[in-house]
Design an enzyme around this catalytic site. Structure first.
Site, PDB file in Angstrom:
ATOM      1  N   HIS A 194       0.817  -1.214   0.000  1.00 58.91           N
ATOM      2  CA  HIS A 194       0.000   0.000   0.000  1.00 58.91           C
ATOM      3  C   HIS A 194       0.848   1.261   0.000  1.00 58.91           C
ATOM      4  CE1 HIS A 194      -3.836  -2.122   1.348  1.00 58.91           C
ATOM      5  NE2 HIS A 194      -3.990  -1.667   0.132  1.00 58.91           N
ATOM      6  N   GLU A 435     -10.396 -10.801 -24.113  1.00 59.94           N
ATOM      7  CA  GLU A 435      -9.163 -10.959 -23.340  1.00 59.94           C
ATOM      8  C   GLU A 435      -8.682 -12.403 -23.323  1.00 59.94           C
ATOM      9  OE1 GLU A 435      -9.801  -9.057 -19.554  1.00 59.94           O
ATOM     10  OE2 GLU A 435     -11.809  -9.863 -19.340  1.00 59.94           O
TER      11      GLU A 435
HETATM   12  C1  PEP Z   1      -7.346  -6.438 -18.909  1.00 60.69           C
HETATM   13  O1  PEP Z   1      -7.321  -7.648 -18.672  1.00 60.69           O
HETATM   14  O2  PEP Z   1      -6.639  -5.883 -19.768  1.00 60.69           O
HETATM   15  C2  PEP Z   1      -8.252  -5.565 -18.142  1.00 60.69           C
HETATM   16  C3  PEP Z   1      -8.422  -4.300 -18.456  1.00 60.69           C
HETATM   17  O3  PEP Z   1      -8.888  -6.100 -17.068  1.00 60.69           O
HETATM   18  P1  PEP Z   1      -8.180  -6.381 -15.644  1.00 60.69           P
HETATM   19  O4  PEP Z   1      -6.828  -5.752 -15.667  1.00 60.69           O
HETATM   20  O5  PEP Z   1      -9.111  -5.790 -14.634  1.00 60.69           O
HETATM   21  O6  PEP Z   1      -8.159  -7.873 -15.614  1.00 60.69           O
HETATM   22 MG    MG Z   2      -8.920  -8.545 -17.553  1.00 64.14          MG
END
Ligand code: PEP
Ligand code: MG
Length: 574
Positions: A194, A435
Protein backbone atom coordinates in the site's frame (compact mmCIF):
# COMPACT_ATOMS: atom_id res chain seq x y z
CA UNK A 1 32.33 8.45 -1.39
CA UNK A 2 29.59 8.25 -4.00
CA UNK A 3 27.72 4.97 -4.60
CA UNK A 4 24.41 3.75 -6.02
CA UNK A 5 21.81 1.27 -4.74
CA UNK A 6 19.19 -0.47 -6.83
CA UNK A 7 15.66 -1.24 -5.64
CA UNK A 8 12.09 -1.41 -6.91
CA UNK A 9 10.98 1.67 -8.84
CA UNK A 10 7.50 2.18 -7.43
CA UNK A 11 6.91 5.88 -7.98
CA UNK A 12 8.42 7.85 -10.83
CA UNK A 13 10.15 11.23 -10.81
CA UNK A 14 13.41 12.61 -9.46
CA UNK A 15 14.04 13.90 -5.93
CA UNK A 16 17.24 15.51 -4.66
CA UNK A 17 17.72 16.20 -0.96
CA UNK A 18 19.36 15.40 2.37
CA UNK A 19 18.80 12.10 4.16
CA UNK A 20 16.71 11.93 7.30
CA UNK A 21 16.93 8.51 8.97
CA UNK A 22 13.53 7.55 10.36
CA UNK A 23 13.50 5.86 13.74
CA UNK A 24 12.94 2.13 13.87
CA UNK A 25 9.56 0.62 14.71
CA UNK A 26 8.66 -0.07 18.29
CA UNK A 27 7.98 -3.79 18.35
CA UNK A 28 10.48 -4.24 21.19
CA UNK A 29 8.21 -3.71 24.18
CA UNK A 30 8.54 -4.34 27.89
CA UNK A 31 6.92 -7.43 29.37
CA UNK A 32 5.43 -7.32 32.86
CA UNK A 33 2.61 -8.89 34.83
CA UNK A 34 -0.35 -6.77 35.91
CA UNK A 35 -1.70 -7.17 39.45
CA UNK A 36 -5.25 -8.63 39.33
CA UNK A 37 -6.80 -5.43 40.65
CA UNK A 38 -5.33 -3.41 37.73
CA UNK A 39 -6.52 -5.68 34.93
CA UNK A 40 -9.63 -3.66 34.06
CA UNK A 41 -7.56 -0.48 34.07
CA UNK A 42 -5.03 -2.08 31.68
CA UNK A 43 -7.83 -3.15 29.35
CA UNK A 44 -9.16 0.41 29.39
CA UNK A 45 -5.66 1.67 28.52
CA UNK A 46 -5.58 -0.77 25.59
CA UNK A 47 -9.08 0.27 24.40
CA UNK A 48 -8.07 3.91 24.68
CA UNK A 49 -5.02 3.36 22.47
CA UNK A 50 -7.08 1.54 19.83
CA UNK A 51 -9.61 4.34 19.85
CA UNK A 52 -6.94 6.99 19.62
CA UNK A 53 -5.34 5.35 16.55
CA UNK A 54 -8.77 5.03 14.99
CA UNK A 55 -9.29 8.78 15.43
CA UNK A 56 -5.78 9.41 14.07
CA UNK A 57 -6.61 7.46 10.89
CA UNK A 58 -9.95 9.23 10.43
CA UNK A 59 -8.24 12.61 10.83
CA UNK A 60 -5.60 11.58 8.33
CA UNK A 61 -8.23 10.60 5.77
CA UNK A 62 -10.01 13.91 6.26
CA UNK A 63 -6.86 15.98 6.06
CA UNK A 64 -5.89 14.21 2.83
CA UNK A 65 -9.09 15.79 1.43
CA UNK A 66 -11.64 14.74 -1.15
CA UNK A 67 -9.23 15.41 -3.98
CA UNK A 68 -6.75 12.81 -2.69
CA UNK A 69 -6.50 9.70 -4.84
CA UNK A 70 -8.83 6.82 -4.00
CA UNK A 71 -5.90 4.67 -2.85
CA UNK A 72 -5.39 6.99 0.12
CA UNK A 73 -8.91 6.46 1.41
CA UNK A 74 -8.69 2.76 0.58
CA UNK A 75 -5.54 2.19 2.62
CA UNK A 76 -6.90 4.13 5.63
CA UNK A 77 -9.98 1.94 5.42
CA UNK A 78 -7.84 -1.22 5.35
CA UNK A 79 -5.90 -0.10 8.43
CA UNK A 80 -9.12 0.92 10.22
CA UNK A 81 -10.59 -2.45 9.31
CA UNK A 82 -7.61 -4.30 10.86
CA UNK A 83 -7.93 -2.09 13.91
CA UNK A 84 -11.62 -2.96 14.29
CA UNK A 85 -11.13 -6.65 13.69
CA UNK A 86 -11.77 -8.71 16.85
CA UNK A 87 -8.45 -10.48 16.23
CA UNK A 88 -6.66 -7.22 17.02
CA UNK A 89 -9.22 -5.32 19.08
CA UNK A 90 -10.58 -8.16 21.25
CA UNK A 91 -8.09 -11.04 21.57
CA UNK A 92 -5.40 -8.90 23.29
CA UNK A 93 -8.03 -7.91 25.92
CA UNK A 94 -8.54 -11.62 26.66
CA UNK A 95 -4.76 -12.09 26.90
CA UNK A 96 -4.56 -9.20 29.38
CA UNK A 97 -7.41 -10.65 31.42
CA UNK A 98 -6.32 -14.31 31.35
CA UNK A 99 -2.53 -14.06 31.42
CA UNK A 100 -2.33 -10.64 33.13
CA UNK A 101 0.17 -9.36 30.53
CA UNK A 102 0.66 -5.63 30.06
CA UNK A 103 -1.22 -4.20 27.06
CA UNK A 104 1.86 -3.78 24.81
CA UNK A 105 2.99 -7.36 25.42
CA UNK A 106 -0.53 -8.77 24.83
CA UNK A 107 -0.81 -6.88 21.55
CA UNK A 108 2.60 -8.01 20.27
CA UNK A 109 1.84 -11.66 21.14
CA UNK A 110 -1.39 -11.51 19.16
CA UNK A 111 0.33 -9.72 16.27
CA UNK A 112 2.93 -12.49 16.02
CA UNK A 113 0.15 -15.07 15.75
CA UNK A 114 -1.54 -13.10 12.98
CA UNK A 115 1.67 -12.46 11.08
CA UNK A 116 2.38 -16.21 11.01
CA UNK A 117 -1.04 -16.79 9.49
CA UNK A 118 -0.45 -14.13 6.81
CA UNK A 119 2.91 -15.68 5.94
CA UNK A 120 1.12 -18.87 4.97
CA UNK A 121 -1.06 -17.27 2.29
CA UNK A 122 -0.16 -18.35 -1.21
CA UNK A 123 -1.41 -15.13 -2.74
CA UNK A 124 1.37 -12.49 -2.84
CA UNK A 125 -1.03 -9.59 -2.34
CA UNK A 126 -2.50 -11.16 0.80
CA UNK A 127 0.97 -12.02 2.11
CA UNK A 128 1.96 -8.38 1.77
CA UNK A 129 -1.00 -7.37 3.94
CA UNK A 130 1.04 -8.82 6.83
CA UNK A 131 2.95 -5.56 6.78
CA UNK A 132 -0.29 -3.61 7.18
CA UNK A 133 -1.00 -5.54 10.40
CA UNK A 134 2.50 -4.76 11.71
CA UNK A 135 2.11 -1.08 10.83
CA UNK A 136 -1.26 -0.81 12.59
CA UNK A 137 0.19 -2.51 15.67
CA UNK A 138 3.18 -0.14 15.62
CA UNK A 139 0.80 2.81 15.68
CA UNK A 140 -1.08 1.42 18.68
CA UNK A 141 2.21 0.71 20.47
CA UNK A 142 3.36 4.26 19.90
CA UNK A 143 0.25 5.52 21.66
CA UNK A 144 0.62 2.98 24.49
CA UNK A 145 4.26 3.85 25.08
CA UNK A 146 3.65 7.58 24.74
CA UNK A 147 6.07 8.07 21.83
CA UNK A 148 4.30 10.14 19.23
CA UNK A 149 5.33 9.70 15.63
CA UNK A 150 7.82 12.35 14.68
CA UNK A 151 8.09 13.96 11.33
CA UNK A 152 11.52 15.11 10.18
CA UNK A 153 12.08 18.74 11.14
CA UNK A 154 12.26 21.27 8.33
CA UNK A 155 15.85 22.17 7.53
CA UNK A 156 17.05 25.66 8.36
CA UNK A 157 18.72 25.97 4.95
CA UNK A 158 15.38 25.15 3.26
CA UNK A 159 16.92 22.14 1.48
CA UNK A 160 14.74 19.12 0.61
CA UNK A 161 14.47 16.17 2.96
CA UNK A 162 14.43 12.54 1.80
CA UNK A 163 13.27 10.01 4.38
CA UNK A 164 15.31 6.80 4.69
CA UNK A 165 13.52 4.07 6.63
CA UNK A 166 13.53 0.36 7.22
CA UNK A 167 9.81 0.34 6.45
CA UNK A 168 7.06 2.94 6.23
CA UNK A 169 3.30 2.77 6.47
CA UNK A 170 1.03 4.37 3.88
CA UNK A 171 0.00 6.81 6.62
CA UNK A 172 3.62 7.99 6.80
CA UNK A 173 3.64 8.48 3.04
CA UNK A 174 0.55 10.69 3.24
CA UNK A 175 2.03 12.77 6.05
CA UNK A 176 5.23 13.18 4.04
CA UNK A 177 3.25 14.63 1.20
CA UNK A 178 1.59 17.10 3.56
CA UNK A 179 5.00 18.10 4.96
CA UNK A 180 6.57 18.46 1.54
CA UNK A 181 9.09 15.72 1.95
CA UNK A 182 10.76 15.28 -1.40
CA UNK A 183 10.81 11.47 -1.51
CA UNK A 184 11.48 8.32 0.45
CA UNK A 185 13.41 5.07 0.25
CA UNK A 186 12.95 1.91 2.31
CA UNK A 187 14.59 -1.45 2.96
CA UNK A 188 11.32 -3.37 2.79
CA UNK A 189 8.27 -3.24 0.56
CA UNK A 190 6.98 -4.69 -2.66
CA UNK A 191 5.47 -3.14 -5.76
CA UNK A 192 1.93 -3.91 -4.56
CA UNK A 193 2.42 -2.72 -0.97
CA UNK A 194 0.00 0.00 0.00
CA UNK A 195 2.87 2.37 0.70
CA UNK A 196 4.06 1.98 -2.89
CA UNK A 197 0.54 2.47 -4.22
CA UNK A 198 0.01 5.60 -2.14
CA UNK A 199 3.39 7.06 -3.15
CA UNK A 200 2.53 6.51 -6.79
CA UNK A 201 -0.89 8.08 -6.55
CA UNK A 202 0.47 11.09 -4.64
CA UNK A 203 3.33 11.51 -7.09
CA UNK A 204 6.18 11.28 -4.53
CA UNK A 205 9.36 9.75 -6.00
CA UNK A 206 10.13 6.59 -4.01
CA UNK A 207 12.17 3.41 -4.12
CA UNK A 208 11.38 0.39 -1.94
CA UNK A 209 13.05 -3.00 -1.45
CA UNK A 210 16.59 -1.55 -1.11
CA UNK A 211 17.41 -4.10 1.66
CA UNK A 212 20.15 -2.28 3.65
CA UNK A 213 19.65 1.37 2.86
CA UNK A 214 18.85 2.25 6.49
CA UNK A 215 22.31 0.95 7.47
CA UNK A 216 24.48 2.36 4.71
CA UNK A 217 23.08 5.87 4.46
CA UNK A 218 23.85 8.43 7.17
CA UNK A 219 21.83 11.38 8.39
CA UNK A 220 22.32 14.41 6.17
CA UNK A 221 23.95 12.54 3.25
CA UNK A 222 23.02 14.08 -0.09
CA UNK A 223 20.73 11.69 -2.02
CA UNK A 224 19.24 11.49 -5.50
CA UNK A 225 16.18 9.30 -6.02
CA UNK A 226 15.75 8.27 -9.63
CA UNK A 227 12.25 6.88 -9.13
CA UNK A 228 11.90 5.87 -12.76
CA UNK A 229 14.89 3.55 -12.74
CA UNK A 230 14.75 2.54 -9.07
CA UNK A 231 18.26 3.90 -8.44
CA UNK A 232 19.35 5.75 -5.30
CA UNK A 233 22.59 7.73 -5.63
CA UNK A 234 24.29 8.47 -2.32
CA UNK A 235 26.69 11.39 -2.01
CA UNK A 236 26.81 12.19 -5.75
CA UNK A 237 29.61 14.31 -7.19
CA UNK A 238 28.86 17.77 -8.57
CA UNK A 239 28.70 16.58 -12.20
CA UNK A 240 26.04 13.92 -11.45
CA UNK A 241 24.09 16.37 -9.31
CA UNK A 242 24.06 18.89 -12.13
CA UNK A 243 22.89 16.28 -14.60
CA UNK A 244 20.00 15.23 -12.33
CA UNK A 245 19.00 18.84 -11.59
CA UNK A 246 18.71 19.33 -15.32
CA UNK A 247 16.69 16.14 -15.82
CA UNK A 248 14.42 17.07 -12.95
CA UNK A 249 13.62 20.49 -14.39
CA UNK A 250 13.11 18.96 -17.85
CA UNK A 251 10.64 16.49 -16.34
CA UNK A 252 8.79 19.26 -14.53
CA UNK A 253 8.62 21.33 -17.68
CA UNK A 254 7.27 18.36 -19.63
CA UNK A 255 4.60 17.78 -17.00
CA UNK A 256 3.44 21.36 -16.95
CA UNK A 257 3.39 21.50 -20.75
CA UNK A 258 1.26 18.37 -20.83
CA UNK A 259 -1.33 20.04 -18.57
CA UNK A 260 -1.95 22.51 -21.37
CA UNK A 261 -3.39 19.63 -23.38
CA UNK A 262 -6.33 19.40 -20.98
CA UNK A 263 -8.90 21.03 -23.23
CA UNK A 264 -7.28 20.17 -26.58
CA UNK A 265 -9.31 17.80 -28.77
CA UNK A 266 -7.56 14.47 -29.25
CA UNK A 267 -7.43 14.69 -33.05
CA UNK A 268 -4.71 13.28 -35.30
CA UNK A 269 -2.92 15.41 -37.91
CA UNK A 270 -5.22 13.98 -40.58
CA UNK A 271 -8.32 14.91 -38.59
CA UNK A 272 -9.27 11.56 -37.02
CA UNK A 273 -11.01 12.19 -33.66
CA UNK A 274 -9.78 9.78 -30.99
CA UNK A 275 -11.72 9.05 -27.80
CA UNK A 276 -9.57 8.96 -24.65
CA UNK A 277 -11.49 7.53 -21.72
CA UNK A 278 -10.59 6.66 -18.14
CA UNK A 279 -10.35 3.41 -16.17
CA UNK A 280 -11.69 3.77 -12.64
CA UNK A 281 -11.99 1.54 -9.60
CA UNK A 282 -14.01 3.67 -7.19
CA UNK A 283 -16.45 6.61 -7.47
CA UNK A 284 -13.79 8.71 -5.67
CA UNK A 285 -11.70 8.50 -8.87
CA UNK A 286 -14.21 10.75 -10.63
CA UNK A 287 -12.65 14.15 -9.71
CA UNK A 288 -9.46 13.04 -11.43
CA UNK A 289 -11.42 11.88 -14.51
CA UNK A 290 -13.02 15.31 -14.72
CA UNK A 291 -9.78 17.13 -14.08
CA UNK A 292 -8.16 15.60 -17.16
CA UNK A 293 -11.35 16.00 -19.22
CA UNK A 294 -11.57 12.32 -20.15
CA UNK A 295 -14.19 11.49 -22.78
CA UNK A 296 -15.95 9.15 -20.35
CA UNK A 297 -15.25 6.04 -18.33
CA UNK A 298 -14.17 3.19 -20.59
CA UNK A 299 -13.77 0.70 -17.74
CA UNK A 300 -15.29 0.83 -14.25
CA UNK A 301 -13.90 -2.19 -12.36
CA UNK A 302 -16.78 -2.89 -9.97
CA UNK A 303 -15.10 -5.63 -7.91
CA UNK A 304 -13.58 -3.08 -5.52
CA UNK A 305 -17.04 -2.59 -3.97
CA UNK A 306 -17.19 -6.32 -3.23
CA UNK A 307 -13.69 -7.07 -1.95
CA UNK A 308 -12.58 -7.09 1.68
CA UNK A 309 -16.04 -7.30 3.25
CA UNK A 310 -18.13 -10.09 4.75
CA UNK A 311 -21.44 -9.44 2.98
CA UNK A 312 -21.85 -8.73 -0.72
CA UNK A 313 -23.37 -5.27 -1.28
CA UNK A 314 -27.15 -5.34 -1.81
CA UNK A 315 -28.93 -3.93 -4.87
CA UNK A 316 -29.59 -0.51 -3.36
CA UNK A 317 -26.01 -0.01 -2.22
CA UNK A 318 -24.75 -1.00 -5.66
CA UNK A 319 -27.32 1.18 -7.40
CA UNK A 320 -26.25 4.23 -5.41
CA UNK A 321 -22.58 3.47 -6.16
CA UNK A 322 -23.14 3.18 -9.93
CA UNK A 323 -25.68 6.05 -10.02
CA UNK A 324 -23.20 8.46 -8.43
CA UNK A 325 -20.67 7.81 -11.21
CA UNK A 326 -23.26 7.89 -14.03
CA UNK A 327 -24.67 11.21 -12.78
CA UNK A 328 -21.25 12.78 -12.19
CA UNK A 329 -20.20 12.12 -15.80
CA UNK A 330 -23.16 14.15 -17.09
CA UNK A 331 -24.00 12.29 -20.27
CA UNK A 332 -20.51 11.03 -21.08
CA UNK A 333 -20.37 7.23 -21.39
CA UNK A 334 -19.79 5.20 -18.21
CA UNK A 335 -18.84 1.62 -19.02
CA UNK A 336 -19.60 -0.52 -15.97
CA UNK A 337 -17.89 -3.90 -16.01
CA UNK A 338 -19.76 -6.71 -14.31
CA UNK A 339 -18.01 -8.41 -11.42
CA UNK A 340 -14.56 -9.76 -12.36
CA UNK A 341 -13.65 -11.88 -9.33
CA UNK A 342 -11.77 -15.15 -9.16
CA UNK A 343 -8.06 -15.53 -10.00
CA UNK A 344 -6.22 -12.96 -7.83
CA UNK A 345 -9.41 -11.31 -6.52
CA UNK A 346 -11.64 -13.49 -4.26
CA UNK A 347 -14.73 -12.56 -2.34
CA UNK A 348 -14.34 -13.13 1.38
CA UNK A 349 -15.74 -16.48 2.48
CA UNK A 350 -15.94 -17.70 -1.11
CA UNK A 351 -12.22 -18.41 -1.59
CA UNK A 352 -11.89 -21.68 -3.47
CA UNK A 353 -8.97 -23.98 -3.59
CA UNK A 354 -8.66 -24.05 -7.33
CA UNK A 355 -5.70 -25.76 -8.95
CA UNK A 356 -5.35 -22.92 -11.45
CA UNK A 357 -7.39 -19.85 -10.49
CA UNK A 358 -6.59 -17.81 -13.64
CA UNK A 359 -8.14 -20.62 -15.69
CA UNK A 360 -10.94 -21.31 -13.25
CA UNK A 361 -14.29 -19.88 -12.23
CA UNK A 362 -13.44 -16.24 -12.89
CA UNK A 363 -15.37 -13.17 -14.11
CA UNK A 364 -18.42 -14.04 -16.26
CA UNK A 365 -17.97 -17.74 -15.45
CA UNK A 366 -18.33 -16.93 -11.77
CA UNK A 367 -21.32 -14.65 -12.35
CA UNK A 368 -23.20 -17.22 -14.43
CA UNK A 369 -22.56 -19.80 -11.69
CA UNK A 370 -24.03 -17.37 -9.10
CA UNK A 371 -27.16 -16.13 -10.92
CA UNK A 372 -28.70 -14.35 -7.91
CA UNK A 373 -25.56 -12.32 -7.30
CA UNK A 374 -25.31 -11.54 -11.03
CA UNK A 375 -28.97 -10.56 -11.35
CA UNK A 376 -28.65 -8.21 -8.36
CA UNK A 377 -25.70 -6.46 -9.96
CA UNK A 378 -27.41 -6.24 -13.36
CA UNK A 379 -30.54 -4.71 -11.83
CA UNK A 380 -28.44 -2.13 -9.98
CA UNK A 381 -26.53 -1.18 -13.15
CA UNK A 382 -29.69 -1.02 -15.26
CA UNK A 383 -31.38 1.22 -12.66
CA UNK A 384 -28.35 3.52 -12.74
CA UNK A 385 -28.75 3.85 -16.54
CA UNK A 386 -31.64 6.26 -15.92
CA UNK A 387 -29.16 8.78 -14.47
CA UNK A 388 -26.49 8.96 -17.17
CA UNK A 389 -25.10 7.16 -20.23
CA UNK A 390 -24.43 3.74 -18.74
CA UNK A 391 -23.09 0.80 -20.76
CA UNK A 392 -22.56 -2.76 -19.47
CA UNK A 393 -19.26 -4.53 -20.15
CA UNK A 394 -18.90 -8.29 -19.63
CA UNK A 395 -15.41 -9.64 -18.85
CA UNK A 396 -13.65 -12.82 -20.01
CA UNK A 397 -16.10 -14.04 -22.62
CA UNK A 398 -15.07 -17.00 -24.72
CA UNK A 399 -18.26 -18.90 -25.69
CA UNK A 400 -21.29 -17.70 -27.64
CA UNK A 401 -23.55 -19.30 -25.03
CA UNK A 402 -22.00 -17.11 -22.32
CA UNK A 403 -23.08 -14.03 -24.27
CA UNK A 404 -26.53 -15.49 -24.87
CA UNK A 405 -27.02 -16.35 -21.19
CA UNK A 406 -25.81 -12.91 -20.13
CA UNK A 407 -28.17 -11.17 -22.54
CA UNK A 408 -30.99 -13.34 -21.22
CA UNK A 409 -30.16 -12.33 -17.65
CA UNK A 410 -30.12 -8.66 -18.70
CA UNK A 411 -33.55 -9.05 -20.34
CA UNK A 412 -34.85 -10.74 -17.19
CA UNK A 413 -33.54 -7.91 -14.99
CA UNK A 414 -35.15 -5.36 -17.35
CA UNK A 415 -38.51 -7.19 -17.27
CA UNK A 416 -38.46 -7.26 -13.48
CA UNK A 417 -37.76 -3.54 -13.32
CA UNK A 418 -40.40 -2.74 -15.93
CA UNK A 419 -42.97 -4.70 -13.91
CA UNK A 420 -42.08 -2.52 -10.91
CA UNK A 421 -42.26 0.68 -12.99
CA UNK A 422 -38.61 1.44 -12.32
CA UNK A 423 -37.24 3.71 -15.07
CA UNK A 424 -34.11 2.76 -17.04
CA UNK A 425 -32.47 3.39 -20.40
CA UNK A 426 -34.09 0.95 -22.83
CA UNK A 427 -31.32 1.58 -25.37
CA UNK A 428 -28.45 0.78 -22.97
CA UNK A 429 -25.56 -0.81 -24.84
CA UNK A 430 -24.01 -4.14 -23.86
CA UNK A 431 -20.40 -4.94 -24.72
CA UNK A 432 -17.88 -7.67 -24.08
CA UNK A 433 -14.21 -7.85 -23.22
CA UNK A 434 -11.88 -9.62 -25.60
CA UNK A 435 -9.16 -10.96 -23.34
CA UNK A 436 -8.89 -14.62 -24.29
CA UNK A 437 -7.18 -15.55 -27.59
CA UNK A 438 -10.06 -17.90 -28.49
CA UNK A 439 -12.46 -14.96 -28.34
CA UNK A 440 -10.21 -12.86 -30.58
CA UNK A 441 -9.97 -15.74 -33.05
CA UNK A 442 -13.74 -16.25 -33.21
CA UNK A 443 -14.61 -12.59 -33.08
CA UNK A 444 -17.67 -12.89 -35.39
CA UNK A 445 -19.64 -14.57 -32.60
CA UNK A 446 -19.21 -11.49 -30.40
CA UNK A 447 -19.58 -8.87 -33.11
CA UNK A 448 -22.93 -10.35 -34.04
CA UNK A 449 -24.33 -10.31 -30.52
CA UNK A 450 -22.86 -7.23 -28.81
CA UNK A 451 -22.96 -3.44 -29.28
CA UNK A 452 -19.24 -2.83 -28.64
CA UNK A 453 -16.07 -4.68 -27.64
CA UNK A 454 -13.14 -3.75 -25.42
CA UNK A 455 -9.77 -5.48 -25.65
CA UNK A 456 -8.32 -6.29 -22.22
CA UNK A 457 -4.68 -6.53 -23.19
CA UNK A 458 -3.53 -7.42 -19.65
CA UNK A 459 -5.36 -10.73 -19.78
CA UNK A 460 -5.03 -11.17 -23.54
CA UNK A 461 -1.25 -11.18 -23.10
CA UNK A 462 -1.45 -13.45 -20.05
CA UNK A 463 -3.56 -16.04 -21.85
CA UNK A 464 -1.82 -15.80 -25.24
CA UNK A 465 1.67 -16.22 -23.81
CA UNK A 466 0.64 -18.55 -20.93
CA UNK A 467 2.19 -16.19 -18.38
CA UNK A 468 0.59 -15.68 -14.98
CA UNK A 469 0.48 -11.88 -14.68
CA UNK A 470 0.86 -12.09 -10.89
CA UNK A 471 3.92 -14.35 -10.90
CA UNK A 472 7.17 -12.36 -10.63
CA UNK A 473 9.19 -15.35 -11.81
CA UNK A 474 7.77 -15.09 -15.34
CA UNK A 475 7.25 -11.32 -15.44
CA UNK A 476 10.14 -10.93 -17.92
CA UNK A 477 8.23 -13.05 -20.46
CA UNK A 478 5.19 -10.75 -20.39
CA UNK A 479 5.56 -9.05 -23.76
CA UNK A 480 2.92 -6.81 -25.40
CA UNK A 481 5.05 -6.80 -28.57
CA UNK A 482 4.98 -10.56 -29.09
CA UNK A 483 3.87 -11.00 -32.73
CA UNK A 484 0.99 -13.29 -31.69
CA UNK A 485 -0.37 -10.63 -29.32
CA UNK A 486 -0.04 -7.88 -31.94
CA UNK A 487 -1.85 -9.93 -34.55
CA UNK A 488 -4.74 -10.79 -32.22
CA UNK A 489 -5.21 -7.11 -31.34
CA UNK A 490 -4.93 -5.94 -34.94
CA UNK A 491 -7.37 -8.59 -36.21
CA UNK A 492 -9.92 -7.68 -33.56
CA UNK A 493 -9.75 -3.95 -34.35
CA UNK A 494 -10.03 -4.63 -38.06
CA UNK A 495 -12.95 -7.04 -37.70
CA UNK A 496 -14.77 -4.45 -35.57
CA UNK A 497 -14.24 -1.75 -38.21
CA UNK A 498 -15.57 -4.05 -40.96
CA UNK A 499 -18.66 -4.93 -38.92
CA UNK A 500 -19.23 -1.33 -37.79
CA UNK A 501 -18.88 -2.33 -34.11
CA UNK A 502 -16.84 0.09 -31.94
CA UNK A 503 -13.69 -1.44 -30.45
CA UNK A 504 -11.63 0.00 -27.62
CA UNK A 505 -8.53 -1.09 -25.72
CA UNK A 506 -8.71 -0.81 -21.91
CA UNK A 507 -5.67 -2.80 -20.76
CA UNK A 508 -2.37 -1.20 -19.73
CA UNK A 509 -1.24 -0.98 -23.37
CA UNK A 510 -3.81 1.78 -23.97
CA UNK A 511 -2.10 4.04 -21.43
CA UNK A 512 1.47 3.42 -22.59
CA UNK A 513 2.49 6.31 -24.88
CA UNK A 514 5.05 4.03 -26.56
CA UNK A 515 2.11 1.94 -27.86
CA UNK A 516 -0.20 4.81 -28.91
CA UNK A 517 1.04 5.16 -32.51
CA UNK A 518 1.10 1.40 -32.96
CA UNK A 519 -2.55 1.11 -31.86
CA UNK A 520 -3.56 4.11 -34.01
CA UNK A 521 -1.90 2.43 -36.97
CA UNK A 522 -3.98 -0.68 -36.30
CA UNK A 523 -7.07 1.53 -36.64
CA UNK A 524 -7.94 1.98 -32.95
CA UNK A 525 -10.14 4.99 -32.20
CA UNK A 526 -11.00 4.45 -28.52
CA UNK A 527 -8.50 4.13 -25.70
CA UNK A 528 -9.24 3.74 -21.98
CA UNK A 529 -6.52 4.15 -19.32
CA UNK A 530 -5.66 5.46 -15.84
CA UNK A 531 -6.65 9.16 -15.88
CA UNK A 532 -3.04 10.18 -15.10
CA UNK A 533 -1.92 8.78 -18.48
CA UNK A 534 -4.37 10.67 -20.68
CA UNK A 535 -2.20 13.74 -21.38
CA UNK A 536 0.82 11.74 -22.51
CA UNK A 537 -1.28 9.58 -24.82
CA UNK A 538 -3.05 12.68 -26.15
CA UNK A 539 0.32 14.21 -26.98
CA UNK A 540 1.12 11.17 -29.14
CA UNK A 541 -2.27 11.34 -30.85
CA UNK A 542 -1.74 15.00 -31.73
CA UNK A 543 1.49 14.29 -33.59
CA UNK A 544 0.19 11.24 -35.51
CA UNK A 545 -1.02 10.82 -39.06
CA UNK A 546 -3.21 7.73 -39.16
CA UNK A 547 -2.92 7.12 -42.91
CA UNK A 548 0.85 7.18 -42.69
CA UNK A 549 0.86 4.98 -39.59
CA UNK A 550 -1.46 2.41 -41.14
CA UNK A 551 1.08 1.58 -43.84
CA UNK A 552 3.98 1.43 -41.38
CA UNK A 553 2.13 -0.72 -38.84
CA UNK A 554 0.90 -3.00 -41.63
CA UNK A 555 4.55 -3.75 -42.47
CA UNK A 556 5.37 -4.24 -38.79
CA UNK A 557 2.64 -6.85 -38.38
CA UNK A 558 4.33 -9.02 -41.00
CA UNK A 559 7.48 -9.29 -38.86
CA UNK A 560 8.22 -12.20 -36.53
CA UNK A 561 11.69 -11.36 -35.26
CA UNK A 562 11.38 -9.63 -31.84
CA UNK A 563 14.44 -7.40 -32.41
CA UNK A 564 13.17 -6.26 -35.80
CA UNK A 565 9.72 -5.64 -34.29
CA UNK A 566 11.21 -3.43 -31.60
CA UNK A 567 13.38 -1.55 -34.09
CA UNK A 568 10.37 -1.00 -36.33
CA UNK A 569 8.35 0.37 -33.39
CA UNK A 570 11.19 2.73 -32.50
CA UNK A 571 11.13 4.07 -36.05
CA UNK A 572 7.34 4.46 -35.90
CA UNK A 573 7.65 6.41 -32.64
CA UNK A 574 10.59 8.54 -33.74
C1 PEP B 1 -7.35 -6.44 -18.91
O1 PEP B 1 -7.32 -7.65 -18.67
O2 PEP B 1 -6.64 -5.88 -19.77
C2 PEP B 1 -8.25 -5.57 -18.14
C3 PEP B 1 -8.42 -4.30 -18.46
O3 PEP B 1 -8.89 -6.10 -17.07
P1 PEP B 1 -8.18 -6.38 -15.64
O4 PEP B 1 -6.83 -5.75 -15.67
O5 PEP B 1 -9.11 -5.79 -14.63
O6 PEP B 1 -8.16 -7.87 -15.61
MG1 MG C 1 -8.92 -8.55 -17.55
Amino acid sequence: MSFALHGLAVSHGIAIGHAHLASHGTLEVSHYVIPARHVEQEIARFDGAIDSVYQELRALKESAGASAPSEVAAFVDVHAMFLNDPMLAQVPREIIRERRCNAEWALVQQMEQLVDQFDEFEDAYLRERRQDVVQVVERVLKVLTGQPRQLPPRRKDGANVIVVAHDLSPADAIQFKQHQIAGFVTDLGGATSHTAIVARSLNIPAIVGLHHVRHVVQDDDVLIIDGTRGVLIVDPDERVLEEYRLRKSELELERSKLKRLRTAKAATLDGELISLQANIELPTDIPQVKQVEADGVGLFRTEFLFLGRDETPDEDEQFEYYRSVAAALKGKPVTIRTLDVGADKSLRGLERNEPNPALGLRAIRYCLAEPQLFLTQLRAIIRASHFGRVRILVPMLVHAHEVDQTLMMIRLAQEQLRAQNVPFDEAMEVGGMIEIPAAALSIGVFLKRLDFLSIGTNDLIQYTLAIDRTDEAVAHLYDPLHPAVLRLIAQTIEAGARAGVPISVCGEMAGDPAMTRLLLGMGLKQFSMHPMQIYEVKQEVLRSDVVELRAKVGRMLRLDDPDKLREHLERINA
